[in-house]
Design a protein around this motif. Structure first.
Motif, PDB file in Angstrom:
ATOM      1  N   SER A 123      38.288  34.427  41.630  1.00  0.00           N
ATOM      2  CA  SER A 123      37.193  35.358  41.479  1.00  0.00           C
ATOM      3  C   SER A 123      37.508  36.690  41.814  1.00  0.00           C
ATOM      4  N   GLN A 124      38.750  36.800  42.115  1.00  0.00           N
ATOM      5  CA  GLN A 124      39.207  38.479  42.279  1.00  0.00           C
ATOM      6  C   GLN A 124      39.993  38.853  41.266  1.00  0.00           C
ATOM      7  N   PRO A 125      39.992  40.486  41.255  1.00  0.00           N
ATOM      8  CA  PRO A 125      40.596  40.935  40.007  1.00  0.00           C
ATOM      9  C   PRO A 125      42.009  40.794  40.444  1.00  0.00           C
ATOM     10  N   ALA A 126      43.010  41.157  39.320  1.00  0.00           N
ATOM     11  CA  ALA A 126      44.309  41.544  39.504  1.00  0.00           C
ATOM     12  C   ALA A 126      44.767  42.442  40.359  1.00  0.00           C
ATOM     13  N   GLY A 127      45.776  42.140  41.185  1.00  0.00           N
ATOM     14  CA  GLY A 127      46.196  42.985  42.003  1.00  0.00           C
ATOM     15  C   GLY A 127      45.674  42.566  43.632  1.00  0.00           C
ATOM     16  N   SER A 128      44.643  42.002  43.481  1.00  0.00           N
ATOM     17  CA  SER A 128      44.033  41.822  44.905  1.00  0.00           C
ATOM     18  C   SER A 128      44.929  40.879  45.522  1.00  0.00           C
ATOM     19  N   GLY A 129      44.734  40.776  47.131  1.00  0.00           N
ATOM     20  CA  GLY A 129      45.403  40.000  48.010  1.00  0.00           C
ATOM     21  C   GLY A 129      45.483  38.442  47.388  1.00  0.00           C
ATOM     22  N   GLN A 156      55.932  23.504  33.823  1.00  0.00           N
ATOM     23  CA  GLN A 156      54.643  24.008  32.944  1.00  0.00           C
ATOM     24  C   GLN A 156      54.113  25.215  33.627  1.00  0.00           C
ATOM     25  N   ALA A 157      53.876  26.257  32.557  1.00  0.00           N
ATOM     26  CA  ALA A 157      53.235  27.370  32.870  1.00  0.00           C
ATOM     27  C   ALA A 157      51.855  27.244  33.948  1.00  0.00           C
ATOM     28  N   VAL A 158      51.980  28.256  34.751  1.00  0.00           N
ATOM     29  CA  VAL A 158      50.464  28.164  35.629  1.00  0.00           C
ATOM     30  C   VAL A 158      49.952  29.498  35.116  1.00  0.00           C
ATOM     31  N   ILE A 159      48.928  29.518  34.780  1.00  0.00           N
ATOM     32  CA  ILE A 159      48.050  30.710  34.006  1.00  0.00           C
ATOM     33  C   ILE A 159      47.224  31.139  35.048  1.00  0.00           C
ATOM     34  N   ILE A 160      47.179  32.370  35.401  1.00  0.00           N
ATOM     35  CA  ILE A 160      46.086  33.130  36.487  1.00  0.00           C
ATOM     36  C   ILE A 160      44.884  33.638  35.326  1.00  0.00           C
ATOM     37  N   ASP A 161      43.730  33.254  35.641  1.00  0.00           N
ATOM     38  CA  ASP A 161      42.567  33.479  34.973  1.00  0.00           C
ATOM     39  C   ASP A 161      41.527  33.936  35.982  1.00  0.00           C
ATOM     40  N   ASN A 162      41.637  35.544  36.081  1.00  0.00           N
ATOM     41  CA  ASN A 162      40.840  36.163  36.604  1.00  0.00           C
ATOM     42  C   ASN A 162      39.546  36.400  36.356  1.00  0.00           C
ATOM     43  N   ARG A 163      38.528  36.122  36.889  1.00  0.00           N
ATOM     44  CA  ARG A 163      37.180  36.219  36.578  1.00  0.00           C
ATOM     45  C   ARG A 163      36.380  36.686  37.702  1.00  0.00           C
ATOM     46  N   PRO A 164      36.398  38.228  37.937  1.00  0.00           N
ATOM     47  CA  PRO A 164      35.915  38.502  39.317  1.00  0.00           C
ATOM     48  C   PRO A 164      34.435  39.077  38.763  1.00  0.00           C
ATOM     49  N   GLY A 165      33.631  39.430  39.749  1.00  0.00           N
ATOM     50  CA  GLY A 165      32.273  39.988  39.584  1.00  0.00           C
ATOM     51  C   GLY A 165      31.278  38.941  40.299  1.00  0.00           C
ATOM     52  N   ILE A 171      30.811  34.338  39.420  1.00  0.00           N
ATOM     53  CA  ILE A 171      31.470  34.066  37.823  1.00  0.00           C
ATOM     54  C   ILE A 171      32.319  33.089  38.012  1.00  0.00           C
ATOM     55  N   GLY A 172      33.664  33.433  38.955  1.00  0.00           N
ATOM     56  CA  GLY A 172      34.753  32.541  38.779  1.00  0.00           C
ATOM     57  C   GLY A 172      34.376  31.105  39.193  1.00  0.00           C
ATOM     58  N   ALA A 173      33.384  31.137  40.170  1.00  0.00           N
ATOM     59  CA  ALA A 173      33.167  29.702  40.522  1.00  0.00           C
ATOM     60  C   ALA A 173      32.293  28.925  39.688  1.00  0.00           C
ATOM     61  N   GLN A 174      31.691  29.431  38.830  1.00  0.00           N
ATOM     62  CA  GLN A 174      30.972  28.915  37.766  1.00  0.00           C
ATOM     63  C   GLN A 174      31.807  28.322  36.634  1.00  0.00           C
TER      64      GLN A 174
END
Length: 324
Positions: A37-43, A61-70, A75-78
């Motif tokens: 739920s946080q943007p790229a570069g956040s803690g 396998q790749a682990v993909i980071i999907d940032n969904r802030p806001g 937004i990210g939780a949904q």
């Protein structure tokens, strides 16, 4: 029933028991996604990438980071809650998304307890009550005495009354029976500049935001929000030493959508134990103000979550916080 039919019947009965184990053994056979739920570069983003990189080596396998802030984590939780419960989408969550949002929103489009299953706690982030080095109070009891002598005269900077730091400050003040004027800031450095400039007497902020100032002697830590003293600051008392039972920390944890097979959850948990045991992981977390968590099973994490929700329910009632 002849012998062959009997053996076939036994095999058919064993299939439902073998299926979860087989899924866990074959998982993952494609990339795994971490929703944040946080943007790229956040803690949290930096920590998730550190952990994801090491998991990808284990899983091949790749682990993909999907940032969904806001939306204050909504937004990210949904996105994570609505994902297929197959172990290929995980939610790298914070306290706000999984606990305090329940108390600050009148209604949420997701249910933290119903829509997710706990996988593992990653680490805890202390909050610190601090003052400028020139402030006369040397510790929390001294501060409480001064606040009672000057009710409403001390200003404390936080990240906002409905953020973690704001609620921790209000809960501490209410428990101590004092009145502090909370001043909200969108960025911790702005609050610290006002503290050093004499426009604030106190701040309640994450340890990571204060470390450099405390080490430089510009700011004095009066108390930490953890249940035990921090190993890096053994001279700084906990709030609980003055106000027994007071313990609040932010945290990061990994969750899966409800319905994810228990065998897959157990596999992820075991692999996270391996990652968290690596010194480089603990060092990376510590650099960002997070204390790495030792082994914790999904069931233990579930108990931790239950206790957190109960703790915050009491705190919210104590400070009279109204959801919006």
């Amino acid at each position: 029933m002849n012998r062959r039919q009997f053996q076939q019947a036994l095999a058919a009965l064993a299939l439902p028991l073998a299926a979860p184990a087989a899924r866990a053994q074959s998982w993952p056979d494609k990339p795994v996604r971490f929703v944040l739920s946080q943007p790229a570069g956040s803690g949290p983003d930096i920590l998730a990438r550190q952990i994801g990189d090491q998991l990808s080596r284990l899983w091949q396998q790749a682990v993909i980071i999907d940032n969904r802030p806001g939306g204050q984590n909504v937004i990210g939780a949904q996105v994570a809650a609505r994902a297929a419960p197959d172990g290929y989408t995980l939610y790298y969550a914070t306290t706000a998304a999984m606990v305090t949002n329940v108390f600050t929103f009148k209604s949420l489009p997701y249910d933290p307890a119903r829509d997710f299953v706990p996988v593992r706690l990653v680490g805890r982030s202390p909050f610190v009550l601090a003052a400028a080095a020139s402030f006369p109070a040397k510790d929390l009891p001294d501060l409480i005495a001064r606040a009672k002598a000057q009710p409403g005269m001390l200003a404390a900077g936080t990240e906002g009354p409905k953020t973690f730091s704001g609620m921790v400050l209000d809960s501490m003040a209410a428990t101590a029976g004092i009145k502090l004027n909370q001043v909200p800031y969108t960025k911790a450095p702005e609050a610290l500049q006002d503290l050093l400039g004499g426009r604030l007497q106190l701040v309640c902020l994450p340890e990571a935001a204060l470390t450099a100032y405390i080490q430089g002697g510009q700011v004095r830590a009066l108390a930490v929000s953890t249940g035990k003293r921090l190993p890096q600051w053994p001279q700084v008392a906990t709030v609980a030493e003055t106000l027994p039972g007071f313990e609040f920390t932010g945290w990061n944890g990994i969750f899966a959508p409800a319905g994810t097979p228990a065998a897959v959850v157990a596999r992820i948990n075991a692999d996270l134990d391996k990652v968290m045991a690596q010194p480089e992981t603990a060092q990376r977390l510590a650099a960002l103000g997070t204390m790495a968590e030792g082994p914790m099973s999904p069931a233990e994490f579930g108990s931790f979550m239950k206790a957190e929700r109960e703790r915050w329910a009491v705190a919210v009632k104590t400070i009279g916080l109204q959801p919006e």
